[in-house]
Write a protein that holds these residues in place. Structure first.
Motif, PDB file in Angstrom:
ATOM      1  N   LEU A  85       1.293   1.911  -3.604  1.00  0.00           N
ATOM      2  CA  LEU A  85       0.055   2.137  -4.357  1.00  0.00           C
ATOM      3  C   LEU A  85      -0.920   3.030  -3.610  1.00  0.00           C
ATOM      4  N   LEU A  86      -0.416   3.831  -2.699  1.00  0.00           N
ATOM      5  CA  LEU A  86      -1.286   4.608  -1.822  1.00  0.00           C
ATOM      6  C   LEU A  86      -2.293   5.463  -2.588  1.00  0.00           C
ATOM      7  N   VAL A  87      -1.781   6.285  -3.508  1.00  0.00           N
ATOM      8  CA  VAL A  87      -2.659   7.221  -4.216  1.00  0.00           C
ATOM      9  C   VAL A  87      -3.693   6.497  -5.083  1.00  0.00           C
ATOM     10  N   PRO A  88      -3.280   5.590  -5.994  1.00  0.00           N
ATOM     11  CA  PRO A  88      -4.300   4.948  -6.834  1.00  0.00           C
ATOM     12  C   PRO A  88      -5.263   4.062  -6.051  1.00  0.00           C
TER      13      PRO A  88
ATOM     14  N   LEU B 188       0.817  -1.217   0.000  1.00  0.00           N
ATOM     15  CA  LEU B 188       0.000   0.000   0.000  1.00  0.00           C
ATOM     16  C   LEU B 188       0.851   1.268   0.000  1.00  0.00           C
ATOM     17  N   GLU B 189       2.031   1.183   0.600  1.00  0.00           N
ATOM     18  CA  GLU B 189       2.884   2.367   0.655  1.00  0.00           C
ATOM     19  C   GLU B 189       3.202   2.857  -0.747  1.00  0.00           C
TER      20      GLU B 189
ATOM     21  N   PHE C  29      -1.661   1.182   9.904  1.00  0.00           N
ATOM     22  CA  PHE C  29      -1.629   2.584  10.304  1.00  0.00           C
ATOM     23  C   PHE C  29      -1.849   3.520   9.120  1.00  0.00           C
ATOM     24  N   LEU C  30      -1.016   3.357   8.084  1.00  0.00           N
ATOM     25  CA  LEU C  30      -1.078   4.281   6.947  1.00  0.00           C
ATOM     26  C   LEU C  30      -2.439   4.239   6.256  1.00  0.00           C
TER      27      LEU C  30
ATOM     28  N   LEU D 100      -5.213   5.807   8.228  1.00  0.00           N
ATOM     29  CA  LEU D 100      -4.883   7.234   8.314  1.00  0.00           C
ATOM     30  C   LEU D 100      -5.394   7.979   7.084  1.00  0.00           C
ATOM     31  N   VAL D 101      -5.288   7.330   5.917  1.00  0.00           N
ATOM     32  CA  VAL D 101      -5.637   7.988   4.670  1.00  0.00           C
ATOM     33  C   VAL D 101      -7.143   7.962   4.409  1.00  0.00           C
TER      34      VAL D 101
ATOM     35  N   ARG E 137     -12.245   5.256  -3.346  1.00  0.00           N
ATOM     36  CA  ARG E 137     -13.158   6.394  -3.398  1.00  0.00           C
ATOM     37  C   ARG E 137     -14.220   6.176  -4.472  1.00  0.00           C
TER      38      ARG E 137
ATOM     39  N   PHE F 280      -6.305   4.568  -3.053  1.00  0.00           N
ATOM     40  CA  PHE F 280      -7.224   5.533  -2.464  1.00  0.00           C
ATOM     41  C   PHE F 280      -8.285   5.942  -3.484  1.00  0.00           C
ATOM     42  N   LEU F 281      -7.841   6.183  -4.716  1.00  0.00           N
ATOM     43  CA  LEU F 281      -8.798   6.614  -5.751  1.00  0.00           C
ATOM     44  C   LEU F 281      -9.790   5.505  -6.085  1.00  0.00           C
ATOM     45  N   VAL F 282      -9.307   4.244  -6.161  1.00  0.00           N
ATOM     46  CA  VAL F 282     -10.208   3.124  -6.438  1.00  0.00           C
ATOM     47  C   VAL F 282     -11.241   3.008  -5.332  1.00  0.00           C
TER      48      VAL F 282
ATOM     49  N   PRO G 254      -4.297   2.180  16.439  1.00  0.00           N
ATOM     50  CA  PRO G 254      -3.060   2.909  16.092  1.00  0.00           C
ATOM     51  C   PRO G 254      -3.325   4.377  15.765  1.00  0.00           C
TER      52      PRO G 254
END
Lengths: 277, 311
Positions: free
Chosen positions: A124-127, A121-122, A211-212, A215-216, A133, A129-131, A227
């Motif tokens: 692929l975080l942005v994409p 995930l670190e 955690f990450l 968090l997002v 969403r 998140f977009l999926v 956490p």
């Protein structure tokens, strides 16, 4: 001193060093627990106070009262259990298909799945998140659970184990007229209990700790995980280290229980993946 | 035959004629069944790994702030990164962190595994003490170490007893990254020691006995039996330790927020900040693509090197 006593003495010295190393590894946790029972002035006092003069139990209720930690604890547990269930089911299902069947592109499937180990995930975080969403899963249990519910590590671990199950077991069930899914459910699964236990422990540990990702995607108070709550505590009360250590110590409890109860499964899980290529 | 299938001669004429229309031969039915078992996982990966990967690559050519619609910029994001000194700094920080954590781990973990593999009184308990920290949360680790590194914390307290003055570990550029590296090593060594220990225990005892009878000393036994037989384990440890260190995020966020002066802003933190604090999603995606390229490169190079070593 003859050679025998010399090697004996050397052995004791090495053992003592090993014990000293263990103490060094555990020292931070000891200090955390010890500090969680001290007053705010005592935690930074010199000379160091290894044990609190008189344990302040009230640090615990006072720390846990600052945020709805009960809710956070519940959310983390739900998330970890649901992700674990997904990993166990889909992981073993895919692993069985990969280990005991032949079909075109099987090797390619396996390699493609393994390659996702390099896509945490670190990265692929942005994409991701977009999926999530697009799927309308932001700020929901679904968003916490679904993207993590299948994991290449689990497939890899289960495949190692299922490959070694005797084929005769499966063929016998097939001759008895068992359906293919029935064979998986009634024959394969019960026979890989040790691997399932190992995967369950590793998966629960990892996901209780996420955690990450929360968090997002999580902003609602009611969906925050433990956490996140701890990080929030640090953000708001960064001076109250004695209470922060109390909250952190509570956060450690599920992990320690899990480890002590399932130590064998835990170590086996780590080794199942490392042993063979 | 190691694979689970009886070899069915599919091409035999009677197998074909026996098949009714719309029904599958036995072998084909098994093929379909096998594929169906794998399908749910494949679909999940398609949606949450491969599609996002493609999306990240695509998005890296667009300007996107989450609210207005994406705007094509060609290589604009990559150029922006290339010209951004903070990105160069993050690359350097990540490289230092990754190597600084992984390389000591390889040696210390093997050393620890060798120590724990010896017969000694209370071995089970000692192993437990080393392995217990593996179960700890990252966030707990981050908070505890922030407390330990506090100017008046335990680390300085212990150093004071040997006469070393106070150091502001996390707020000095020179010490912040080494302080985080120390945590990474402290946390990773027991983990990889478990893996090595399993590798060591898989080596048959008689190899050592036979070598001893031929007059091999401890070093020779280690060099010619232990090391070669541990090769697959080593490959695993090397790849996993690098990948794990590359994706470090919690500690820099909670302990230093990437500071002081960006000295602990590792690449994953840079990506998080660019995307979710500055809402430059395209640029974050470009940085992700670069991080992925690096992970891939590391892994391939190591497989090459170790494969050659095996042959």
């Amino acid at each position: 001193m003859n050679a025998k006593t010399r090697s004996r003495v050397l052995g004791w010295v090495v053992t003592l060093l090993t014990v000293a190393g263990a103490a060094f590894v555990l020292l931070p946790y000891f200090w955390m627990v010890s500090s969680s029972f001290k007053t705010q002035d005592a935690i930074f006092r010199l000379p160091l106070e290894w044990m609190p003069r008189e344990p302040r139990w009230q640090n615990y209720p006072s720390a846990l009262g600052r945020f709805p930690f009960g809710v956070y604890f519940f959310n983390s547990t739900v998330m970890a259990l649901a992700v674990m269930a997904g990993n166990l089911f889909f992981g073993s299902l895919a692993a069985y298909g990969l280990a005991k069947f032949r079909f075109p592109l099987r090797e390619l499937c396996f390699r493609a799945m393994l390659s996702t180990l390099m896509l945490p995930l670190e990265i692929l975080l942005v994409p991701t998140f977009l999926v999530v969403r697009q799927l309308g899963l932001l700020d929901s249990y679904g968003g916490l659970i679904v993207p993590l519910a299948v994991d290449a590590f689990g497939i890899f671990l289960m495949r190692q184990y299922i490959t070694d199950l005797p084929d005769s077991l499966i063929e016998a069930a097939r001759l008895d007229g068992c359906t293919e899914f029935g064979i998986y459910w009634r024959i394969v699964l019960p026979n890989c209990r040790p691997a399932l236990a190992a995967l369950a422990v590793l998966s629960f540990r990892e996901n209780w700790d996420q955690f990450l990702w929360p968090l997002v995607i999580i902003s609602k108070e009611a969906l925050k995980t433990f956490p996140l709550g701890l990080a929030q505590f640090e953000g708001f009360h960064s001076a109250s280290y004695h209470e922060m250590m109390a909250a952190a110590a509570v956060g450690m409890i599920p992990m320690i229980l899990l480890f002590l109860l399932f130590q064998r499964a835990f170590v086996r899980g780590l080794t199942l993946t490392g042993l063979k290529e | 035959m190691s694979n689970g299938l009886p070899s069915v001669p599919v091409s035999l004429p009677q197998a074909r004629t026996a098949a009714r229309p719309f029904s599958l031969t036995y072998a084909n039915r098994l093929r379909v069944a096998g594929f169906l078992f794998v399908l749910p996982a494949l679909l999940h990966f398609a949606l949450f790994k491969f599609y996002p990967m493609a999306q990240a690559l695509l998005l890296s050519f667009f300007r996107y702030d989450l609210t207005s619609s994406p705007e094509f910029t060609g290589l604009g994001n990559y150029r922006a990164l290339y010209e951004n000194p903070l990105f160069h700094q993050a690359l350097g920080v990540s490289a230092k962190y990754t190597l600084g954590v992984a390389i000591p781990e390889w040696f210390l973990a093997l050393g620890l595994a060798l120590l724990l593999n010896r017969a000694m009184p209370g071995r089970g308990l000692i192993r437990l003490a080393y392995f217990l920290p593996i179960a700890m949360s990252q966030i707990v680790v981050a908070l505890v170490w922030k407390f330990l590194y506090h100017p008046h914390g335990l680390v300085n307290g212990l150093l004071a007893t040997v006469g070393i003055g106070r150091i502001n570990w996390l707020s000095e550029e020179a010490t912040a990254l080494p302080a985080l590296i120390a945590i990474g090593v402290w946390r990773g060594v027991p983990l990889f020691a478990v893996v090595y220990l399993a590798g060591l225990q898989a080596i048959p005892r008689d190899y050592y006995e036979a070598a001893s009878m031929d007059g091999a000393g401890p070093w020779q036994r280690f060099r010619w039996i232990t090391l070669p037989l541990l090769r697959p384990t080593m490959l695993f440890v090397m790849v996993m330790s690098l990948l794990m260190a590359m994706k470090v995020f919690t500690n820099p966020l909670v302990m230093t927020e990437g500071g002081p002066n960006g000295s602990t802003r590792v690449l994953p933190y840079f990506i998080y900040e660019t995307g979710f604090a500055f809402f430059r999603m395209g640029e974050a995606a470009a940085a992700s693509s670069i991080l992925f390229g690096l992970a891939l490169l590391f892994t391939l190079v190591q497989f090459r090197l170790l494969r050659r070593g095996l042959a």
